[in-house]
Design a protein around this motif. Structure first.
Motif, PDB file in Angstrom:
ATOM      1  N   ASN A 181     -12.392   0.623  -3.089  1.00 54.41           N
ATOM      2  CA  ASN A 181     -11.477  -0.247  -2.362  1.00 54.41           C
ATOM      3  C   ASN A 181     -11.208  -1.529  -3.145  1.00 54.41           C
ATOM      4  O   ASN A 181     -11.503  -2.636  -2.707  1.00 54.41           O
ATOM      5  N   PHE A 182     -10.615  -1.372  -4.339  1.00 61.17           N
ATOM      6  CA  PHE A 182     -10.422  -2.523  -5.215  1.00 61.17           C
ATOM      7  C   PHE A 182      -9.343  -2.196  -6.236  1.00 61.17           C
ATOM      8  O   PHE A 182      -9.403  -1.176  -6.915  1.00 61.17           O
ATOM      9  N   CYS A 183      -8.353  -3.051  -6.349  1.00 61.78           N
ATOM     10  CA  CYS A 183      -7.334  -2.909  -7.386  1.00 61.78           C
ATOM     11  C   CYS A 183      -7.711  -3.841  -8.538  1.00 61.78           C
ATOM     12  O   CYS A 183      -7.806  -5.058  -8.338  1.00 61.78           O
ATOM     13  N   PRO A 184      -7.933  -3.315  -9.737  1.00 67.39           N
ATOM     14  CA  PRO A 184      -8.337  -4.180 -10.847  1.00 67.39           C
ATOM     15  C   PRO A 184      -7.230  -5.138 -11.304  1.00 67.39           C
ATOM     16  O   PRO A 184      -7.526  -6.152 -11.917  1.00 67.39           O
ATOM     17  N   LEU A 185      -5.981  -4.846 -10.983  1.00 72.05           N
ATOM     18  CA  LEU A 185      -4.889  -5.729 -11.405  1.00 72.05           C
ATOM     19  C   LEU A 185      -4.712  -6.928 -10.488  1.00 72.05           C
ATOM     20  O   LEU A 185      -4.546  -8.055 -10.950  1.00 72.05           O
ATOM     21  N   THR A 186      -4.727  -6.694  -9.178  1.00 70.78           N
ATOM     22  CA  THR A 186      -4.503  -7.791  -8.227  1.00 70.78           C
ATOM     23  C   THR A 186      -5.790  -8.298  -7.596  1.00 70.78           C
ATOM     24  O   THR A 186      -5.773  -9.296  -6.898  1.00 70.78           O
ATOM     25  N   LYS A 187      -6.880  -7.576  -7.818  1.00 72.62           N
ATOM     26  CA  LYS A 187      -8.190  -7.885  -7.189  1.00 72.62           C
ATOM     27  C   LYS A 187      -8.129  -7.716  -5.672  1.00 72.62           C
ATOM     28  O   LYS A 187      -8.962  -8.221  -4.954  1.00 72.62           O
ATOM     29  N   GLY A 188      -7.104  -7.011  -5.181  1.00 70.20           N
ATOM     30  CA  GLY A 188      -6.904  -6.826  -3.746  1.00 70.20           C
ATOM     31  C   GLY A 188      -7.538  -5.554  -3.222  1.00 70.20           C
ATOM     32  O   GLY A 188      -7.987  -4.681  -3.968  1.00 70.20           O
ATOM     33  N   SER A 189      -7.546  -5.447  -1.924  1.00 71.01           N
ATOM     34  CA  SER A 189      -8.065  -4.292  -1.212  1.00 71.01           C
ATOM     35  C   SER A 189      -7.017  -3.185  -1.166  1.00 71.01           C
ATOM     36  O   SER A 189      -5.833  -3.449  -0.928  1.00 71.01           O
ATOM     37  N   THR A 232      -0.269   1.533   1.721  1.00 70.94           N
ATOM     38  CA  THR A 232       0.547   2.557   2.347  1.00 70.94           C
ATOM     39  C   THR A 232       0.274   3.889   1.664  1.00 70.94           C
ATOM     40  O   THR A 232       0.348   3.977   0.437  1.00 70.94           O
ATOM     41  N   VAL A 233      -0.036   4.912   2.446  1.00 72.95           N
ATOM     42  CA  VAL A 233      -0.302   6.239   1.916  1.00 72.95           C
ATOM     43  C   VAL A 233       0.964   7.073   2.045  1.00 72.95           C
ATOM     44  O   VAL A 233       1.568   7.143   3.107  1.00 72.95           O
ATOM     45  N   ILE A 247      -1.314   6.057  -3.025  1.00 72.16           N
ATOM     46  CA  ILE A 247      -1.509   4.865  -2.209  1.00 72.16           C
ATOM     47  C   ILE A 247      -0.814   3.714  -2.903  1.00 72.16           C
ATOM     48  O   ILE A 247      -0.938   3.535  -4.123  1.00 72.16           O
ATOM     49  N   TYR A 248      -0.048   2.983  -2.125  1.00 70.87           N
ATOM     50  CA  TYR A 248       0.686   1.838  -2.666  1.00 70.87           C
ATOM     51  C   TYR A 248      -0.037   0.579  -2.209  1.00 70.87           C
ATOM     52  O   TYR A 248      -0.084   0.275  -1.025  1.00 70.87           O
ATOM     53  N   GLU A 249      -0.597  -0.109  -3.161  1.00 74.00           N
ATOM     54  CA  GLU A 249      -1.441  -1.267  -2.923  1.00 74.00           C
ATOM     55  C   GLU A 249      -0.596  -2.402  -2.332  1.00 74.00           C
ATOM     56  O   GLU A 249       0.487  -2.701  -2.831  1.00 74.00           O
ATOM     57  N   PRO A 250      -1.064  -3.039  -1.264  1.00 71.94           N
ATOM     58  CA  PRO A 250      -0.231  -4.008  -0.547  1.00 71.94           C
ATOM     59  C   PRO A 250       0.050  -5.311  -1.301  1.00 71.94           C
ATOM     60  O   PRO A 250       0.987  -6.026  -0.941  1.00 71.94           O
ATOM     61  N   MET A 251      -0.702  -5.635  -2.311  1.00 68.46           N
ATOM     62  CA  MET A 251      -0.511  -6.904  -3.037  1.00 68.46           C
ATOM     63  C   MET A 251       0.572  -6.788  -4.108  1.00 68.46           C
ATOM     64  O   MET A 251       0.963  -7.778  -4.696  1.00 68.46           O
TER      65      MET A 251
END
Length: 72
Positions: free
Chosen positions: A46-54, A59-60, A65-69
């Motif tokens: 549960n971690f995006c290395p680019l935005t550091k977001g959850s 959105t699936v 999955i499209y990361e919300p940040m």
């Protein structure tokens, strides 16, 4: 020493809602579980290395999955 992976049971299938993330912890890692539209369950940290977001609030769509940040 045995390097074989052992299964880790996080929840039951009926507790994972289709296309809605479910957060679980394994050691120090937060794991997002998703039930895809075809019924398969997939797990990702549960971690995006680019935005550091959850990723949990993403959105699936299909197998993606499209990361919300991020803006798409």
């Amino acid at each position: 020493m045995n390097n074989r992976s052992q299964p880790i049971y996080l929840t039951t299938v009926d507790q994972v809602v289709p296309q809605i993330g479910r957060l679980n912890s394994v050691g120090d890692a937060d794991i997002a579980l998703f039930k895809l539209s075809d019924g398969r369950i997939t797990a990702i940290e549960n971690f995006c290395p680019l935005t550091k977001g959850s990723l949990l609030d993403g959105t699936v769509s299909g197998e993606h999955i499209y990361e919300p940040m991020r803006e798409y």
